[in-house]
Scaffold this motif. Structure first.
Motif, PDB file in Angstrom:
ATOM      1  N   THR B 272       7.071   3.876   9.746  1.00  0.00           N
ATOM      2  CA  THR B 272       6.461   2.712   9.106  1.00  0.00           C
ATOM      3  C   THR B 272       5.512   2.038  10.085  1.00  0.00           C
ATOM      4  O   THR B 272       5.934   1.575  11.141  1.00  0.00           O
ATOM      5  CB  THR B 272       7.532   1.714   8.637  1.00  0.00           C
ATOM      6  N   GLU B 288      -6.640  -1.298   5.222  1.00  0.00           N
ATOM      7  CA  GLU B 288      -6.499   0.157   5.195  1.00  0.00           C
ATOM      8  C   GLU B 288      -6.075   0.657   6.569  1.00  0.00           C
ATOM      9  O   GLU B 288      -6.389   0.029   7.583  1.00  0.00           O
ATOM     10  CB  GLU B 288      -7.824   0.819   4.811  1.00  0.00           C
ATOM     11  N   HIS B 298      -6.316   5.029   4.305  1.00  0.00           N
ATOM     12  CA  HIS B 298      -5.218   4.910   3.342  1.00  0.00           C
ATOM     13  C   HIS B 298      -4.955   3.428   3.105  1.00  0.00           C
ATOM     14  O   HIS B 298      -4.912   2.658   4.062  1.00  0.00           O
ATOM     15  CB  HIS B 298      -3.941   5.556   3.890  1.00  0.00           C
ATOM     16  N   THR B 299      -4.726   3.063   1.854  1.00  0.00           N
ATOM     17  CA  THR B 299      -4.506   1.654   1.542  1.00  0.00           C
ATOM     18  C   THR B 299      -3.108   1.223   1.986  1.00  0.00           C
ATOM     19  O   THR B 299      -2.121   1.887   1.675  1.00  0.00           O
ATOM     20  CB  THR B 299      -4.668   1.403   0.034  1.00  0.00           C
ATOM     21  N   ALA B 300      -3.040   0.127   2.738  1.00  0.00           N
ATOM     22  CA  ALA B 300      -1.755  -0.421   3.189  1.00  0.00           C
ATOM     23  C   ALA B 300      -1.237  -1.424   2.166  1.00  0.00           C
ATOM     24  O   ALA B 300      -1.996  -1.936   1.333  1.00  0.00           O
ATOM     25  CB  ALA B 300      -1.919  -1.094   4.548  1.00  0.00           C
ATOM     26  N   ARG B 301       0.068  -1.676   2.234  1.00  0.00           N
ATOM     27  CA  ARG B 301       0.674  -2.691   1.378  1.00  0.00           C
ATOM     28  C   ARG B 301       0.499  -4.036   2.082  1.00  0.00           C
ATOM     29  O   ARG B 301       0.885  -4.179   3.243  1.00  0.00           O
ATOM     30  CB  ARG B 301       2.165  -2.394   1.199  1.00  0.00           C
ATOM     31  N   PHE B 317       2.407   0.409   6.117  1.00  0.00           N
ATOM     32  CA  PHE B 317       2.023   1.707   5.547  1.00  0.00           C
ATOM     33  C   PHE B 317       3.016   2.738   6.078  1.00  0.00           C
ATOM     34  O   PHE B 317       3.284   2.775   7.279  1.00  0.00           O
ATOM     35  CB  PHE B 317       0.600   2.070   5.991  1.00  0.00           C
ATOM     36  N   TRP B 319       3.880   6.353   7.068  1.00  0.00           N
ATOM     37  CA  TRP B 319       3.200   7.573   7.507  1.00  0.00           C
ATOM     38  C   TRP B 319       4.229   8.705   7.608  1.00  0.00           C
ATOM     39  O   TRP B 319       5.247   8.543   8.288  1.00  0.00           O
ATOM     40  CB  TRP B 319       2.567   7.283   8.865  1.00  0.00           C
TER      41      TRP B 319
END
Lengths: 364, 364
Positions: B272, B288, B298-301, B317, B319
């Protein structure tokens, strides 16, 4: 994928090599004590020097446990309440990084690039280590006491938790404590929260932070950090261990600074120069001040004994300043005759340097 | 004897010039926030970034006074008790140095050599500036409000007290405060004790520390620090003023570090990645994450709105890490469409950089 690809052997800088970005990254993370902070008897939190080998770990007070194991009659698992219910003791300690001054050496060992300010003084409160060892009952066979922190990393290819040992005799000295407060408050995260070892008089590498285990062993301990912190001339030299702090004096820079060069400007007239001096071996006995980088010396007035054996001593000297350029410095001598050198001796790790500082000063 | 002999004009580094000892001395004095400290919502005292132009002055609470003068109906001389008897307000503020990232520029402006971590978040408590200005009664002719600190020094040949102004409209914004507490305690010496200005959303140069006077003027103020903090291409360029913080995201480095290179080691599997993102212009809207230095994103929360308009937002995010070498980074976008660049634009002062960070990581 091997750790060797990101963790490389130690080296010294090339003759013409400026400070590298790796060194700068360490200088940004770790921090020294701005020299004007010498005005404080006890260094305010956040201004004490700080060196963290790996990361500051995410420790928690409520789940913290300290194991005491090995050559003992009664292995222990202590929590913070246990420590806090013991009779506390407070020790005022001047702590210095063993690598202080490293970046001024030639050739320069590539590591944390301290100039001269890797020092600070704090009031540490905790429980004498010997009380805890008494509770556990140390076996007659015991030789060393090994301290392990919660900080984990890799150094020159060796993955490890930060770990240092003390010989049993040193561990039993009354001033060695397991500290849970700094300057009257809980340890900040960066200084070892919730509990660290404090070994007054020794360089910082002995003061294991984020302490999680004490292991008593019946043979000399030879961990990575004991091999790393040695005074050696070259990689083949077995060297001598780094232990107690060499005498050092630092002047508080007078007047006001230039932002970029940190050179000082003072007005002509009487200028009181003040500073602090310390030694981990014996009390400070004499401090001298020089205005010309160490060619001529003047005796400073040394503060009388404050009862804080392990803390720095204040000194002052009144300078009748006339216009010109000066290189201010001071040097300390301890009661066992150790004196600060004007020119620095060299060792491959850049440890235990105590060459005099130099403050470029313009009197107008 | 002239100050010019110790205080020299600004310059940029030669192509092959490593970090100089002057830059290193500033890096030792001032300090950044170690990136693992991104785990805290509020940065613990001593870990918040710190930049002091001159020296930390020896201020005292009992003798401190703040004068309010100039284009006002009722000039004031306030003490600390006066401020503490007003209704307090607390603002959580992410503060960043305008020079953050400077040491990574090419060519490198020679000044405080920040890499990427000159940031921190604190809860500041104090009195809204507009309450004090209301008390003094600002004249209709007022244009700027000038703030002067107790820190005195010389910079590029100009002797000065640190001084910055705000346009009256900015000074009257409700979030601008005269702060006397940081994270619930009196300000530490290094953060402006006993009172400092806090201007949420602006770079650090606006947040005058050790505040001793507020002077309302009826013409635009043009002090040294307003000239110094401008975005300009060369010395002849009048440039644009540095004001609000550009959007930025920083990842908390995962796994554990190598001491010297600060490269990270993680184990294969789910990792994480977490971090914080902020902008002084508008709320963060999107973060991102990239594993390859910004080639793929990649889009992060993004954490939902916490109600702290001026503080950073947490993101994460997950991984799925497989063995190999990676260059981790993140980028932020704010609600007005500003996005962090992968490649840095350049200006002569090295200000308002917000290029992405890069974390060298080995997955094993």
């Amino acid at each position: 994928m091997s750790i060797d690809s990101v963790s490389t052997p130690g080296r010294v800088a090339e003759d013409t090599e400026g400070i590298t970005l790796d060194e700068l990254a360490l200088a940004a993370r770790n921090h020294a004590m701005p020299l004007e902070v010498l005005r404080h008897d006890v260094t305010p939190v956040g201004l004490h020097y700080l060196l963290t080998h790996y990361d500051i770990p995410a420790t928690r007070a409520d789940t913290w446990q300290l194991s005491v194991s090995g050559s003992v009659a009664r292995p222990l698992a202590l929590d913070l309440a246990w420590l806090r219910h013991r009779r506390p003791t407070t020790v005022r300690v001047t702590m210095e990084c063993a690598g202080n001054g490293r970046a001024r050496l030639s050739p320069r060992p590539i590591s944390q690039p301290w100039l001269v300010e890797a020092v600070g003084t704090a009031d540490w409160t905790g429980v004498p280590l010997r009380d805890v060892l008494d509770e556990a009952g140390v076996d007659p066979s015991a030789v060393d006491v090994v301290f392990t922190g919660a900080d984990h990393g890799v150094e020159r290819g060796v993955e490890q938790d930060y770990q240092r040992a003390l010989a049993l005799d040193d561990a039993l000295r009354p001033e060695v404590i397991l500290a849970y407060e700094m300057n009257g408050s809980a340890l900040p995260p960066q200084h070892g929260f919730p509990v660290r070892l404090v070994v007054p008089g020794w360089y910082g590498m002995a003061q294991v932070k984020w302490l999680r285990s004490i292991h008593v062993v019946d043979a000399p301990f030879d961990g990575f950090q004991h091999h790393a912190y040695r005074l050696r001339e070259n990689t083949d030299d077995p060297g001598r261990p780094v232990t107690r702090i060499q005498p050092r004096a630092l002047l508080m820079p007078p007047g006001f600074p230039d932002f970029m060069t940190r050179a000082r400007i003072v007005d002509a007239g009487a200028v009181t120069l003040t500073g602090r001096a310390w030694s981990g071996h014996a009390p400070i006995q004499r401090v001298e001040v020089s205005l010309d980088g160490g060619e001529h010396w003047h005796t400073a007035r040394l503060e009388s004994d404050t009862g804080h054996r392990w803390a720095w001593r204040r000194f002052d000297f009144t300078w009748q300043a006339t216009p010109g350029h000066y290189r201010l410095t001071a040097r300390a001598q301890d009661a066992e005759g150790r004196q600060q050198p004007v020119d620095q001796s060299w060792n491959r790790g850049g440890f235990a340097n105590n060459a005099i500082q130099l403050i470029q000063t313009l009197c107008r």
